[in-house]
Enzyme design. Sequence first.
Site, short mmCIF file in Angstrom:
data_model
loop_
_atom_site.label_atom_id
_atom_site.label_comp_id
_atom_site.label_asym_id
_atom_site.label_seq_id
_atom_site.Cartn_x
_atom_site.Cartn_y
_atom_site.Cartn_z
N ASP A 197 46.80 30.83 40.83
CA ASP A 197 45.30 30.64 40.09
C ASP A 197 44.53 29.48 40.03
O ASP A 197 44.32 28.74 39.16
CB ASP A 197 45.29 31.12 38.90
CG ASP A 197 46.02 32.50 38.51
OD1 ASP A 197 45.82 33.50 39.21
OD2 ASP A 197 46.94 32.44 37.79
N GLU A 242 39.02 40.02 37.54
CA GLU A 242 39.57 39.05 36.85
C GLU A 242 39.18 37.51 37.05
O GLU A 242 38.46 37.40 38.13
CB GLU A 242 40.95 39.39 36.67
CG GLU A 242 41.74 39.14 38.03
CD GLU A 242 43.16 39.67 37.92
OE1 GLU A 242 43.77 39.68 36.83
OE2 GLU A 242 43.61 39.64 38.91
#
Length: 544
Positions: A42, A209
């Site tokens: 991420d 997300e």
Amino acid sequence: MKKRLILASAMISAVIMFGDRLLAKSGKDVYTNPVLCFDYSDPDVVRTGDDYWMTASSFNCIPGLPILHSKDLVHWHIVNYALDRLTPEDVFSKPQHGKGVWAPCIKFHDGWFYIYWGDPDYGIFMVKARDPRGKWSEPVLVKAGKGLIDPSPLWDDDGKVYLAHAWAASRSGLNSIITVSEMNAEGTACISGEVMVFDGNRDGHHTVEGAKIYKRNGYYYIFAPAGGVATGWQLVMRADNIYGPYEARNVMDQGNSDINGPHQGAWIDTPSGEDWFIHFQEKQPYGRIVHLNPMEWTEDGWCVIGEDKDGDGRGEPVRKWKRPDTGNSGEEYEMATSDEFDSILPGLQWQWHANRQDWFGFNSGYGFFRLYGHRENVPNLWGVPNLYLQKMPAEAFTATARLSFNSKGDGDRAGLVVMGFDYGSISIKREGDKALILYAVCMDADKGTEENVETLAEIPLARVESGATPKYVTDVWFRVKADGNGACRFMYSTDGKKFETVSESFQAREGRWIGAKIGLFCSSYGTGRDRGWIDADWFRIDPD
């Protein structure tokens, strides 16, 4: 094990770096993906001037919130961590695999660097600093709640501050939606209710997300992956109002490339006006490795990421591409891996599996790192907090450690481990006045299974009077060689010259949301008050 003490002016002086073979270099004008073959899940990036700063998920590993620096978006090195401890401290005093820091977002505003992240069990937190290489503030709980993840702040032109984030179904029962709320001017608390601005369930974009919110030419843009980590695609959403409604487009997917995902990342520009997208690719035992892809804005105000070969507005990831025009080569940057333990400061490659306690171990002025035995009653190494680990540094590599084994009681054990849901280790264990060299494999360690242990050799120990309890000592060298497909072959030596190889290989496996990690462990089951320990003289990694 005599070493000279090197007083470091910077934390990176504790380490020996990898050479150019691990860097994303293909030539003067071309780079090769991945730009980081390390597990930085991420990734998010912010630019200040001609400096680029990256952070990434660290989950339960401490120190957390790594800070990486680059001058050219291709070569990176780790320079700091923004988080010393996870809260609540009592909870994270033990390994909480897969919990903790999820999908941080780094921003620069009004002279301050901010990092926001979601802890799916407690809420959204924030830290800030004037200098990303310096001390970061203590965490502030911006919004408490279950399942709040992947936050991204936006300081708007009118002075208002907003926070967009996603939701984890595992805690909240909600997913595939993005919500936005208003924060106070300081960015320390949400002051309005949530507004759902995008619902992927309506448009076939499941598992939305990783929201990152930006503003460009009067439009609000939300970049977010959908479809899942290993098989998903990149969405860009656009609206002329912060609360929507947002129109969404798929701007990058795997296409005909061999790069799966591609998943969550960050839009970044250069001083020369180029646009780029940094994201990760799921590589199982190697974790979530970092890619850099070109990005272009189209005349209609949308963007395309990667190479759009058929002109349909949807790119695919590139393996090689022209280097970013940043005005800097960045070739002096290399990632920390090996460690001579010559510094009184810890090398930035190392992390624990839980909040560090003083009894875990110490850097020293003697030129070695001391790791004390863990004494809690756990079924296997999955539950041990003081594993001293680093990320897998490449697909193919050799790691060797020289250790001095110091036992205070029968059953003391220490060695080298490749850690994940399954793990393999090679270790030395005391039995009376002798020691056994052991090879152990544990399958599904997270389920509490026991190790399958094979005795490889028996070696003598020297008795040394040491306080109330004598210690038994010897030096040993442990090695593991990874073949590029996750197969790891363990070896040992009693003189550092001749190595004996374990006949079978161990297949490395990822952990919970992270790649497999490699490093040292020490466990102590002595009957006295003293724990046994190992003194690590050095830990060296060579790329193959």
